[in-house]
Write an enzyme that holds these catalytic residues in place. Structure first.
Site, short mmCIF file in Angstrom:
data_model
loop_
_atom_site.label_atom_id
_atom_site.label_comp_id
_atom_site.label_asym_id
_atom_site.label_seq_id
_atom_site.Cartn_x
_atom_site.Cartn_y
_atom_site.Cartn_z
N GLY A 187 -3.63 0.32 4.37
CA GLY A 187 -4.63 0.36 5.44
C GLY A 187 -4.05 -0.01 6.79
N ARG A 230 -5.43 -12.44 6.34
CA ARG A 230 -4.80 -11.16 6.67
C ARG A 230 -5.25 -10.66 8.04
NH1 ARG A 230 -3.14 -6.97 1.95
NH2 ARG A 230 -1.11 -7.95 1.79
N ASN A 278 -7.56 -2.73 -3.09
CA ASN A 278 -6.75 -2.82 -4.30
C ASN A 278 -7.42 -2.05 -5.44
OD1 ASN A 278 -7.40 -5.31 -2.82
ND2 ASN A 278 -5.45 -5.98 -3.63
N SER A 293 -7.23 4.56 -1.35
CA SER A 293 -6.64 3.88 -2.51
C SER A 293 -6.26 4.92 -3.56
CB SER A 293 -7.65 2.95 -3.17
OG SER A 293 -8.17 2.02 -2.28
N ASN A 345 3.50 10.06 -8.41
CA ASN A 345 4.17 8.80 -8.73
C ASN A 345 4.79 8.84 -10.12
OD1 ASN A 345 3.82 7.59 -6.32
ND2 ASN A 345 2.26 6.13 -6.95
N CYS A 348 3.08 0.22 -7.20
CA CYS A 348 2.45 1.50 -7.54
C CYS A 348 2.88 2.14 -8.85
CB CYS A 348 2.69 2.49 -6.41
SG CYS A 348 1.97 1.97 -4.85
N1 LIG Z 1 1.48 -0.17 -1.14
C1 LIG Z 1 1.79 1.11 -1.12
O1 LIG Z 1 2.92 1.48 -0.78
C2 LIG Z 1 0.78 2.15 -1.48
C3 LIG Z 1 1.06 3.49 -1.17
C4 LIG Z 1 0.09 4.45 -1.49
C5 LIG Z 1 -1.10 4.09 -2.08
N2 LIG Z 1 -1.34 2.78 -2.37
C6 LIG Z 1 -2.65 2.43 -2.93
O2 LIG Z 1 -3.47 1.97 -1.84
C7 LIG Z 1 -4.36 0.93 -2.30
C8 LIG Z 1 -4.13 -0.32 -1.48
O3 LIG Z 1 -2.80 -0.72 -1.65
P1 LIG Z 1 -2.15 -1.84 -0.72
O4 LIG Z 1 -0.73 -1.90 -1.11
O5 LIG Z 1 -2.51 -1.59 0.69
O6 LIG Z 1 -2.93 -3.13 -1.26
P2 LIG Z 1 -3.11 -4.53 -0.53
O7 LIG Z 1 -3.41 -5.54 -1.56
O8 LIG Z 1 -1.95 -4.77 0.38
O9 LIG Z 1 -4.39 -4.31 0.40
C9 LIG Z 1 -5.67 -4.19 -0.09
C10 LIG Z 1 -6.58 -5.03 0.79
O10 LIG Z 1 -7.94 -4.73 0.44
C11 LIG Z 1 -8.68 -5.94 0.66
N3 LIG Z 1 -9.97 -5.81 -0.02
C12 LIG Z 1 -10.23 -5.79 -1.35
N4 LIG Z 1 -11.54 -5.61 -1.55
C13 LIG Z 1 -12.13 -5.52 -0.33
C14 LIG Z 1 -13.47 -5.32 0.11
N5 LIG Z 1 -14.47 -5.14 -0.76
N6 LIG Z 1 -13.71 -5.30 1.43
C15 LIG Z 1 -12.70 -5.46 2.32
N7 LIG Z 1 -11.42 -5.64 1.96
C16 LIG Z 1 -11.13 -5.66 0.64
C17 LIG Z 1 -7.78 -7.03 0.14
O11 LIG Z 1 -8.15 -8.29 0.64
C18 LIG Z 1 -6.42 -6.54 0.62
O12 LIG Z 1 -6.06 -7.11 1.85
C19 LIG Z 1 -4.08 0.77 -3.78
O13 LIG Z 1 -4.96 1.60 -4.48
C20 LIG Z 1 -2.66 1.30 -3.93
O14 LIG Z 1 -2.41 1.79 -5.22
C21 LIG Z 1 -0.44 1.80 -2.06
O1 LIG Z 2 16.56 6.40 -6.96
C1 LIG Z 2 15.79 5.42 -6.96
C2 LIG Z 2 14.71 5.29 -6.08
C3 LIG Z 2 13.90 4.16 -6.18
N1 LIG Z 2 14.16 3.21 -7.10
C4 LIG Z 2 13.26 2.04 -7.21
O2 LIG Z 2 11.93 2.50 -7.38
C5 LIG Z 2 11.01 1.58 -6.82
C6 LIG Z 2 10.03 2.28 -5.90
O3 LIG Z 2 10.69 2.75 -4.75
P1 LIG Z 2 9.98 3.67 -3.67
O4 LIG Z 2 9.34 4.80 -4.34
O5 LIG Z 2 10.97 3.98 -2.64
O6 LIG Z 2 8.92 2.67 -3.02
P2 LIG Z 2 7.32 2.54 -3.10
O7 LIG Z 2 6.92 1.86 -1.85
O8 LIG Z 2 6.94 1.93 -4.40
O9 LIG Z 2 6.75 4.03 -3.00
C7 LIG Z 2 6.27 4.73 -4.15
O10 LIG Z 2 4.95 4.35 -4.45
C8 LIG Z 2 4.01 4.55 -3.37
C9 LIG Z 2 2.68 3.99 -3.82
O11 LIG Z 2 1.93 4.87 -4.56
C10 LIG Z 2 3.96 6.04 -3.06
O12 LIG Z 2 3.04 6.26 -2.00
C11 LIG Z 2 5.35 6.53 -2.66
O13 LIG Z 2 5.32 7.93 -2.42
C12 LIG Z 2 6.32 6.21 -3.79
O14 LIG Z 2 7.65 6.57 -3.43
C13 LIG Z 2 11.85 0.52 -6.11
O15 LIG Z 2 11.97 -0.60 -6.95
C14 LIG Z 2 13.19 1.19 -5.94
O16 LIG Z 2 14.24 0.26 -5.88
C15 LIG Z 2 15.21 3.34 -7.98
O17 LIG Z 2 15.43 2.49 -8.84
N2 LIG Z 2 16.01 4.45 -7.89
#
Ligand SMILES: NC(=O)c1ccc[n+]([C@@H]2O[C@H](COP(=O)([O-])OP(=O)(O)OC[C@H]3O[C@@H](n4cnc5c(N)ncnc54)[C@H](O)[C@@H]3O)[C@@H](O)[C@H]2O)c1
Ligand SMILES: O=c1ccn([C@@H]2O[C@H](COP(=O)(O)OP(=O)(O)O[C@H]3O[C@H](CO)[C@@H](O)[C@H](O)[C@H]3O)[C@@H](O)[C@H]2O)c(=O)[nH]1
Length: 543
Positions: free
Chosen positions: A102, A127, A176, A216, A309, A361
């Site tokens: 976000g 946060r 989350n 999410s 993923n 993830c």
């Molecule tokens: N972290 C990543 O790289 C990544 C990438 C792509 C997708 N996602 C997905 O995105 C979603 C969020 O991931 P994130 O890493 O940002 O999680 P996060 O825990 O960093 O953030 C989620 C936030 O939502 C808040 N929250 C929960 N319930 C709430 C509510 N009812 N009202 C207001 N706030 C609320 C929490 O307090 C928290 O700060 C997950 O579904 C995750 O799988 C994460």
């Molecule tokens: O060749 C590789 C590449 C990555 N990793 C590991 O894999 C994990 C995930 O890495 P990476 O995918 O780069 O980071 P994330 O932030 O977890 O991103 C993944 O997860 C996110 C949450 O869903 C998606 O949005 C992204 O597209 C997807 O890459 C880490 O522990 C890396 O060290 C390896 O071991 N070998």
């Protein structure tokens, strides 16, 4: 608004019509008092033109813009009202959930769309306070600059969730979606409690039509359940649900958001659904080329995120499985990965052998996929994906076993330095970092572990090592930790201190510039022994 952001055309009537990259988002109205809008794509706005002009002085929704022609003009910013044909106004976006997704995503939308007001809301006071401070709650290269540029202009963070939901045209939900820890599907299914709470709040406070965007990662068909909650409690308000999964990777989030491989938007295939898809598409079209914005039905968009993923993680498990065979045969996994990655059908990315993938993830989303397959009576498919996780767990325990076995089968009382604790470089995120399993494995054999990671606080490390599986993905982890909690490891702010008097050291994903727990040659960590059992160094080579 700067001129030059938009393209000028002269239509056959000789009146200037200016459109954004996708034709309809921004218009210039030649300003002659009675003004007219000329653009075939936005016929419906013709009838609203007088109202827009009337509202100029009171609402501030119409912007004066210096045109390239000699007359000055009005730029009109169209909004999510496209979906309902409401009058045009400044688009207001609210994002529920100010986390790793976000926060950066909304900051980039605010930067790229200066005419859109973006408010990020969260239940975590800590946060939101941090988003409003000099010390942002997450470390992400480039994020500081983007936030500081937009904050207070068109980017805001707040705990007043109800107020900003009520005001918004488009609501992103980025809360989350952890793995369930109890009840039906525990250990696999996604826990949609936070999503459901957000949906109920939206239904409660909405007084005008809204586009609700799933940001999410959710199980396929979630939109159907969310729709039911919203419609059931709507009191006549029209909601359109879109799936717009996020593909950013941590550590490169800003780069990924600036230049995404694709933006995926799924919506209902009804006229209203299509309008909502277009409205969201127009937001991204401010900086993403149109051919990279893919539109699909809702279920394809939801499932594509889980599938993407799963495919990425599967490549890592594949190369990690090969690494075990390399160690047994004398082949070098880096050479094998390079050789196979040269095949254009395979490609070189995501083929680095490691101690196992981490992050919030991959494991969560694959478990979720497994559960969905099981629920649909597809056990063979479920088992196929389950093995990606099994290999990942195997790789982590294999690493610990090799460290222990090569040190005369015990690390008891031996000091082991861990350089880097986050799950990869350029992030302070420790969720599901393999470092946790490695440290727990070593601690299980009574090692004295000392950890150094410049991006991770001691409190976070101690908490991670004390938490139960999957508990990290609940907002409770954002609360301060009790001072009396047991501290299983030593944490230092000095890398040299961590390695002083050590018996062994291992650099983890976030350690200096390493991308992952890459290993030298094969997954074998190289050991250089100084004397007997008390002095050995494990190096996991940096790339
Ligand atoms: N972290 C990543 O790289 C990544 C990438 C792509 C997708 N996602 C997905 O995105 C979603 C969020 O991931 P994130 O890493 O940002 O999680 P996060 O825990 O960093 O953030 C989620 C936030 O939502 C808040 N929250 C929960 N319930 C709430 C509510 N009812 N009202 C207001 N706030 C609320 C929490 O307090 C928290 O700060 C997950 O579904 C995750 O799988 C994460
Ligand atoms: O060749 C590789 C590449 C990555 N990793 C590991 O894999 C994990 C995930 O890495 P990476 O995918 O780069 O980071 P994330 O932030 O977890 O991103 C993944 O997860 C996110 C949450 O869903 C998606 O949005 C992204 O597209 C997807 O890459 C880490 O522990 C890396 O060290 C390896 O071991 N070998």
């Amino acid at each position: 608004m700067k001129s030059g952001l938009v393209r000028t055309e002269r239509n056959p009537c000789g009146r200037a019509a200016i459109s954004g990259r996708n034709g309809v988002r921004k218009l210039l109205i030649p300003w002659n008092g009675s003004s007219s809008i000329v653009d075939a794509n936005v016929d419906r706005f013709l009838s609203l033109q007088q109202r827009m002009v009337d509202e100029q002085s009171t609402t501030g929704e119409i912007y004066l813009q210096k045109s390239t022609s000699s007359c000055s003009s009005l730029a009109v910013i169209f909004d999510a009202g496209l979906m309902s044909g409401r009058r045009s106004k400044m688009v207001k976006i609210c994002c529920v959930g100010a986390g790793y997704v976000g926060g950066p995503t909304m900051a980039v939308i605010a930067l790229k769309c200066p005419a859109v007001e973006v408010v990020v809301v969260d239940i975590s006071v800590a946060r939101i306070t941090a988003w409003n401070s000099e010390q942002l709650p997450i470390y992400e290269p480039g994020l500081d600059g983007v936030v500081k540029h937009c904050r207070g202009r068109n980017l805001f963070s707040s705990t007043d969730i109800e107020k900003h939901i009520a005001r918004a045209d488009i609501i992103f939900v980025s809360v989350n979606t952890p793995t369930k820890t109890r009840g039906l599907g525990a250990g696999k299914a996604a826990d949609l409690t936070y999503w459901e709470n957000a949906a109920r709040m939206i239904a409660d406070v909405a007084k005008a039509d809204k586009i609700v965007v799933e940001k999410s990662t959710v199980p396929v068909k979630t939109a159907e359940a969310i729709e039911k909650i919203l419609i059931h409690n709507s009191r006549g308000v029209n909601f359109q649900i879109l799936s717009n999964p996020e593909f950013l990777a941590e550590g490169t989030a800003i780069k990924d958001l600036f230049n995404p491989d694709r933006v995926l938007i799924g919506g209902r295939e009804t006229p209203e659904g299509k309008k909502a898809v277009q409205a969201l598409k127009q937001v991204y079209a401010n900086w993403v080329p149109e051919d990279r914005i893919i539109t699909t039905n809702l279920w394809s968009a939801e499932l594509s995120k889980l599938a993407a993923n799963a495919f990425l993680a599967q490549r890592i498990s594949s190369v990690n499985a090969i690494s075990a065979l390399c160690e047994a045969t004398g082949a070098d996994v880096a050479e094998v990965a390079y050789a196979i990655g040269k095949d254009t059908r395979i490609g070189p990315r995501f083929l680095s052998a490691s101690v196992g993938f981490g992050g919030s993830c991959f494991q969560k989303d694959i478990l979720n996929l497994v559960y969905i397959c099981e629920c649909h009576g597809l056990p063979e498919v479920a088992n196929y994906w389950k093995d990606v996780i099994k290999i990942n767990d195997y790789q982590k325990s294999r690493f610990v076993n090799r460290v222990v076995s090569s040190m005369f089968n015990t690390v008891s009382e031996k000091k082991i330095a861990v350089l880097g604790f986050a799950f990869k470089k350029d992030t302070g995120d420790t969720r599901e970092t393999p470092a946790i399993d490695v440290c727990k494995g070593l601690l299980g054999d009574k090692a004295k572990v000392c950890i150094y990671d410049p991006q991770v606080t001691e409190e976070q490390i101690q908490r991670d090592l004390a938490l139960n599986k999957f508990d990290w993905d609940h907002p409770v982890h954002l609360q301060p930790m009790s001072a009396t909690e047991v501290k299983p490891v030593a944490v230092t702010r000095d890398a040299y201190e961590a390695t002083k008097g050590r018996t062994a050291s291992a650099s983890s994903p976030s350690g200096t510039s390493s991308r992952s727990w890459t290993t030298s040659g094969s997954t074998r960590a190289c050991r250089s022994r100084r004397s007997c059992s008390t002095a050995a160094t494990w190096w996991i080579r940096r790339r």
